[in-house]
Design a protein around this motif. Structure first.
Motif, mmCIF file in Angstrom:
data_model
loop_
_atom_site.group_PDB
_atom_site.id
_atom_site.type_symbol
_atom_site.label_atom_id
_atom_site.label_comp_id
_atom_site.label_asym_id
_atom_site.label_seq_id
_atom_site.Cartn_x
_atom_site.Cartn_y
_atom_site.Cartn_z
ATOM 1 N N MET A 1 8.517 -8.787 -16.238
ATOM 2 C CA MET A 1 9.124 -8.040 -15.155
ATOM 3 C C MET A 1 8.456 -8.447 -13.848
ATOM 4 S SD MET A 1 9.906 -4.058 -14.698
ATOM 5 C CE MET A 1 11.142 -4.325 -15.921
ATOM 6 N N ASN A 2 9.256 -8.520 -12.806
ATOM 7 C CA ASN A 2 8.673 -8.849 -11.513
ATOM 8 C C ASN A 2 8.813 -7.652 -10.570
ATOM 9 O OD1 ASN A 2 11.158 -8.939 -10.019
ATOM 10 N ND2 ASN A 2 11.533 -10.966 -10.870
ATOM 11 N N TRP A 3 8.128 -7.731 -9.440
ATOM 12 C CA TRP A 3 8.087 -6.593 -8.540
ATOM 13 C C TRP A 3 9.468 -6.273 -7.975
ATOM 14 C CZ3 TRP A 3 4.844 -2.884 -8.518
ATOM 15 C CH2 TRP A 3 5.015 -1.877 -7.585
ATOM 16 N N ASN A 4 10.316 -7.248 -7.764
ATOM 17 C CA ASN A 4 11.663 -6.982 -7.239
ATOM 18 C C ASN A 4 12.439 -6.044 -8.151
ATOM 19 O OD1 ASN A 4 11.362 -8.525 -4.917
ATOM 20 N ND2 ASN A 4 12.072 -10.385 -5.933
ATOM 21 N N GLN A 5 12.250 -6.192 -9.457
ATOM 22 C CA GLN A 5 12.919 -5.311 -10.401
ATOM 23 C C GLN A 5 12.377 -3.892 -10.298
ATOM 24 O OE1 GLN A 5 11.976 -7.995 -13.676
ATOM 25 N NE2 GLN A 5 14.140 -7.927 -14.251
ATOM 26 N N ILE A 6 11.067 -3.778 -10.152
ATOM 27 C CA ILE A 6 10.462 -2.451 -10.014
ATOM 28 C C ILE A 6 10.923 -1.803 -8.718
ATOM 29 C CG2 ILE A 6 8.274 -1.231 -9.647
ATOM 30 C CD1 ILE A 6 7.033 -3.247 -11.657
ATOM 31 N N GLY A 8 13.618 -2.362 -7.011
ATOM 32 C CA GLY A 8 15.029 -2.025 -7.093
ATOM 33 C C GLY A 8 15.321 -0.811 -7.950
ATOM 34 N N ASN A 9 14.436 -0.517 -8.887
ATOM 35 C CA ASN A 9 14.608 0.623 -9.791
ATOM 36 C C ASN A 9 13.478 1.633 -9.611
ATOM 37 O OD1 ASN A 9 16.964 -0.323 -11.330
ATOM 38 N ND2 ASN A 9 15.584 -1.948 -11.970
ATOM 39 N N TRP A 10 13.026 1.800 -8.379
ATOM 40 C CA TRP A 10 11.841 2.612 -8.115
ATOM 41 C C TRP A 10 11.996 4.038 -8.639
ATOM 42 C CZ3 TRP A 10 7.033 2.015 -7.783
ATOM 43 C CH2 TRP A 10 6.207 3.005 -7.279
ATOM 44 N N GLU A 11 13.185 4.596 -8.543
ATOM 45 C CA GLU A 11 13.380 5.971 -9.025
ATOM 46 C C GLU A 11 13.013 6.086 -10.507
ATOM 47 O OE1 GLU A 11 14.117 8.845 -7.339
ATOM 48 O OE2 GLU A 11 13.829 7.566 -5.583
ATOM 49 N N GLN A 12 13.278 5.057 -11.273
ATOM 50 C CA GLN A 12 12.939 5.061 -12.699
ATOM 51 C C GLN A 12 11.451 4.836 -12.920
ATOM 52 O OE1 GLN A 12 15.412 2.024 -14.374
ATOM 53 N NE2 GLN A 12 17.284 3.218 -14.141
ATOM 54 N N LYS A 14 8.940 5.637 -10.778
ATOM 55 C CA LYS A 14 8.056 6.610 -10.130
ATOM 56 C C LYS A 14 7.267 7.413 -11.156
ATOM 57 C CE LYS A 14 10.490 9.141 -7.356
ATOM 58 N NZ LYS A 14 11.106 9.892 -6.247
ATOM 59 N N GLY A 15 7.932 7.872 -12.195
ATOM 60 C CA GLY A 15 7.257 8.665 -13.224
ATOM 61 C C GLY A 15 6.189 7.869 -13.943
ATOM 62 N N LYS A 16 6.484 6.615 -14.204
ATOM 63 C CA LYS A 16 5.506 5.752 -14.866
ATOM 64 C C LYS A 16 4.314 5.497 -13.953
ATOM 65 C CE LYS A 16 8.975 3.603 -17.762
ATOM 66 N NZ LYS A 16 9.699 2.418 -18.135
ATOM 67 N N ALA A 17 4.590 5.342 -12.658
ATOM 68 C CA ALA A 17 3.506 5.141 -11.695
ATOM 69 C C ALA A 17 2.653 6.394 -11.607
ATOM 70 C CB ALA A 17 4.062 4.771 -10.328
ATOM 71 N N LEU A 29 4.756 8.942 -3.742
ATOM 72 C CA LEU A 29 5.633 7.984 -4.403
ATOM 73 C C LEU A 29 6.969 7.849 -3.679
ATOM 74 C CD1 LEU A 29 4.715 8.966 -8.031
ATOM 75 C CD2 LEU A 29 4.076 6.864 -6.871
ATOM 76 N N ASP A 30 7.423 8.928 -3.058
ATOM 77 C CA ASP A 30 8.645 8.844 -2.255
ATOM 78 C C ASP A 30 8.423 7.966 -1.035
ATOM 79 O OD1 ASP A 30 10.095 10.452 -3.976
ATOM 80 O OD2 ASP A 30 9.751 12.289 -2.813
ATOM 81 N N VAL A 31 7.264 8.117 -0.395
ATOM 82 C CA VAL A 31 6.941 7.315 0.787
ATOM 83 C C VAL A 31 6.787 5.845 0.405
ATOM 84 C CG1 VAL A 31 5.152 6.865 2.524
ATOM 85 C CG2 VAL A 31 5.902 9.201 2.088
ATOM 86 N N ILE A 32 6.170 5.587 -0.732
ATOM 87 C CA ILE A 32 5.962 4.207 -1.203
ATOM 88 C C ILE A 32 7.303 3.508 -1.400
ATOM 89 C CG2 ILE A 32 5.178 2.838 -3.183
ATOM 90 C CD1 ILE A 32 2.895 5.032 -3.421
ATOM 91 N N ALA A 33 8.244 4.219 -1.980
ATOM 92 C CA ALA A 33 9.618 3.732 -2.164
ATOM 93 C C ALA A 33 9.694 2.306 -2.711
ATOM 94 C CB ALA A 33 10.390 3.837 -0.849
ATOM 95 N N GLY A 34 8.792 1.963 -3.620
ATOM 96 C CA GLY A 34 8.834 0.647 -4.246
ATOM 97 C C GLY A 34 8.091 -0.438 -3.492
ATOM 98 N N ASN A 35 7.482 -0.100 -2.360
ATOM 99 C CA ASN A 35 6.754 -1.094 -1.571
ATOM 100 C C ASN A 35 5.371 -1.316 -2.180
ATOM 101 O OD1 ASN A 35 4.815 -1.966 0.564
ATOM 102 N ND2 ASN A 35 6.688 -2.073 1.772
#
Length: 65
Positions: A1-6, A8-12, A14-17, A29-35
């Motif tokens: 898996m690469n970061w672009n996939q994470i 793009g699917n950040w909502e999924q 977030k819980g794992k993070a 985690l909302d502020v991070i928004a996958g960044n």
């Protein structure tokens, strides 16, 4: 898996993070928004880690998912 996939699917992911880095709040985690840089910064703040340590943890976490 690469970061672009994470990112793009950040909502999924977030819980794992949050399971990995429990000191991060839902608001964080909302502020991070996958960044990735924002995630590393929040890990540094919450856990007192260096940027290199935070990046390494993110790499390990990313490779598990």
């Amino acid at each position: 898996m690469n970061w672009n996939q994470i990112e793009g699917n950040w909502e999924q992911f977030k819980g794992k993070a949050q399971a990995q880095w429990g000191k991060l709040t839902g608001d964080d985690l909302d502020v991070i928004a996958g960044n990735r840089k924002q995630l590393a910064g929040k890990i540094q703040e919450a856990y007192g880690k260096s940027q290199e340590e935070a990046e390494r943890e993110i790499d390990v976490w990313m490779n598990r998912h």
